[in-house]
Motif scaffolding. Structure first.
Motif, short mmCIF file in Angstrom:
data_model
loop_
_atom_site.label_atom_id
_atom_site.label_comp_id
_atom_site.label_asym_id
_atom_site.label_seq_id
_atom_site.Cartn_x
_atom_site.Cartn_y
_atom_site.Cartn_z
N VAL A 28 -5.79 35.41 -10.80
CA VAL A 28 -4.39 34.97 -10.93
C VAL A 28 -4.40 33.94 -11.85
O VAL A 28 -3.51 33.80 -12.63
N ILE A 29 -5.30 33.08 -11.89
CA ILE A 29 -5.37 31.74 -12.87
C ILE A 29 -5.21 32.39 -14.12
O ILE A 29 -4.74 31.90 -15.26
N SER A 30 -6.13 33.51 -14.51
CA SER A 30 -6.18 34.25 -15.89
C SER A 30 -4.93 34.78 -16.30
O SER A 30 -4.36 34.50 -17.15
N LEU A 31 -4.03 35.33 -15.11
CA LEU A 31 -2.86 35.77 -15.29
C LEU A 31 -1.89 34.59 -15.95
O LEU A 31 -1.02 34.88 -16.75
N VAL A 32 -1.87 33.36 -15.40
CA VAL A 32 -1.22 32.29 -15.67
C VAL A 32 -1.70 31.72 -17.18
O VAL A 32 -0.63 31.60 -17.91
N LEU A 33 -2.61 31.92 -17.38
CA LEU A 33 -3.18 31.39 -18.68
C LEU A 33 -2.83 32.39 -19.75
O LEU A 33 -2.59 31.97 -21.01
N GLU A 34 -2.86 33.72 -19.43
CA GLU A 34 -2.20 34.70 -20.43
C GLU A 34 -0.79 34.81 -20.29
O GLU A 34 0.02 35.60 -21.09
N ALA A 35 0.13 33.91 -19.89
CA ALA A 35 1.53 33.75 -19.69
C ALA A 35 2.02 35.04 -19.12
O ALA A 35 3.14 35.51 -19.27
N ARG A 36 1.15 35.84 -18.25
CA ARG A 36 1.80 37.03 -17.43
C ARG A 36 2.47 36.71 -16.14
O ARG A 36 3.31 37.21 -15.67
N LEU A 37 1.97 35.48 -15.63
CA LEU A 37 2.72 34.71 -14.39
C LEU A 37 3.17 33.36 -14.92
O LEU A 37 2.25 32.68 -15.75
N ARG A 38 4.30 32.75 -14.50
CA ARG A 38 4.59 31.39 -15.10
C ARG A 38 3.98 30.41 -13.70
O ARG A 38 4.34 30.39 -12.59
N GLY A 39 3.36 29.70 -14.45
CA GLY A 39 2.90 28.25 -13.30
C GLY A 39 2.48 27.12 -14.33
O GLY A 39 2.47 27.07 -15.51
N SER A 40 2.00 26.18 -13.59
CA SER A 40 1.37 24.98 -14.22
C SER A 40 0.54 24.26 -13.06
O SER A 40 0.80 24.59 -11.85
N LYS A 41 -0.07 23.28 -13.71
CA LYS A 41 -0.80 22.36 -12.67
C LYS A 41 0.29 21.11 -12.22
O LYS A 41 0.74 20.69 -13.17
N VAL A 42 0.09 20.89 -11.09
CA VAL A 42 0.91 19.75 -10.50
C VAL A 42 0.09 18.75 -9.66
O VAL A 42 -1.34 19.25 -9.02
N GLY A 43 0.48 17.54 -9.65
CA GLY A 43 -0.35 16.55 -9.02
C GLY A 43 -1.40 15.97 -9.38
O GLY A 43 -1.98 16.28 -10.77
N THR A 44 -2.11 15.08 -8.98
CA THR A 44 -3.31 14.51 -9.45
C THR A 44 -4.46 14.64 -8.18
O THR A 44 -4.07 14.12 -7.02
N PRO A 45 -5.67 15.25 -8.21
CA PRO A 45 -5.94 16.10 -9.42
C PRO A 45 -5.19 17.41 -9.51
O PRO A 45 -4.38 17.89 -8.51
N GLY A 46 -4.86 17.86 -10.56
CA GLY A 46 -4.11 18.84 -11.05
C GLY A 46 -4.42 20.27 -9.92
O GLY A 46 -5.58 20.78 -10.31
N GLN A 47 -3.68 20.75 -9.31
CA GLN A 47 -3.58 21.97 -8.82
C GLN A 47 -2.57 22.98 -9.26
O GLN A 47 -1.29 22.60 -9.64
N TRP A 48 -3.18 24.30 -9.42
CA TRP A 48 -2.20 25.16 -9.95
C TRP A 48 -1.22 25.74 -8.83
O TRP A 48 -1.52 25.59 -7.83
N ARG A 49 -0.03 25.72 -9.46
CA ARG A 49 1.19 26.49 -8.60
C ARG A 49 1.87 27.32 -9.62
O ARG A 49 1.99 27.22 -10.94
N ILE A 50 2.34 28.61 -8.96
CA ILE A 50 3.01 29.64 -9.60
C ILE A 50 4.19 29.79 -9.03
O ILE A 50 4.47 29.91 -7.74
N GLU A 51 5.34 29.97 -9.97
CA GLU A 51 6.57 30.46 -9.46
C GLU A 51 6.57 31.68 -8.78
O GLU A 51 6.11 32.59 -9.13
N ALA A 52 7.21 31.86 -7.65
CA ALA A 52 7.14 33.00 -6.93
C ALA A 52 8.10 34.10 -7.65
O ALA A 52 7.89 35.42 -7.57
N GLU A 53 8.95 33.74 -8.49
CA GLU A 53 9.76 34.63 -9.14
C GLU A 53 9.06 35.29 -10.22
O GLU A 53 9.28 36.48 -10.44
#
Length: 93
Positions: A28-53
């Protein structure tokens, strides 16, 4: 680079997305890094979150790719007379 989350968008944890797609969290993280899923790290420490859409969009893309591959395989299996409408048809329906 991953896009910033859209305000008001429903965000999912990688584990939730992994369960939905029956993938590993690393996939899943790889899909985000490849821009196949939209997501970003939020908070401190950064945790990945992915847009449901984006998960819905990804599934739509996968379904379309499967449809195109099925059509490609079907066209490769067809004989030339079947495609051109001339000559002997080797496998009539």
């Amino acid at each position: 680079m991953p896009e910033s989350p859209v305000p008001g968008a429903r965000m999912l944890a990688p584990a939730q997305v992994a369960e939905m797609l029956t993938l590993s969290i690393d996939d899943v993280i790889s899909l985000v890094l490849e821009a196949r899923l939209r997501g970003s790290k939020v908070g401190t420490p950064g945790q990945w979150r992915i847009e449901a859409e984006s998960v819905v969009d990804y599934l739509d893309e996968q379904a379309e790719e499967a449809r195109r591959m099925a059509l490609w395989r079907q066209s490769n299996a067809a004989s030339f007379p079947e495609l051109w409408g001339r000559g002997h048809v080797s496998k009539p329906d």
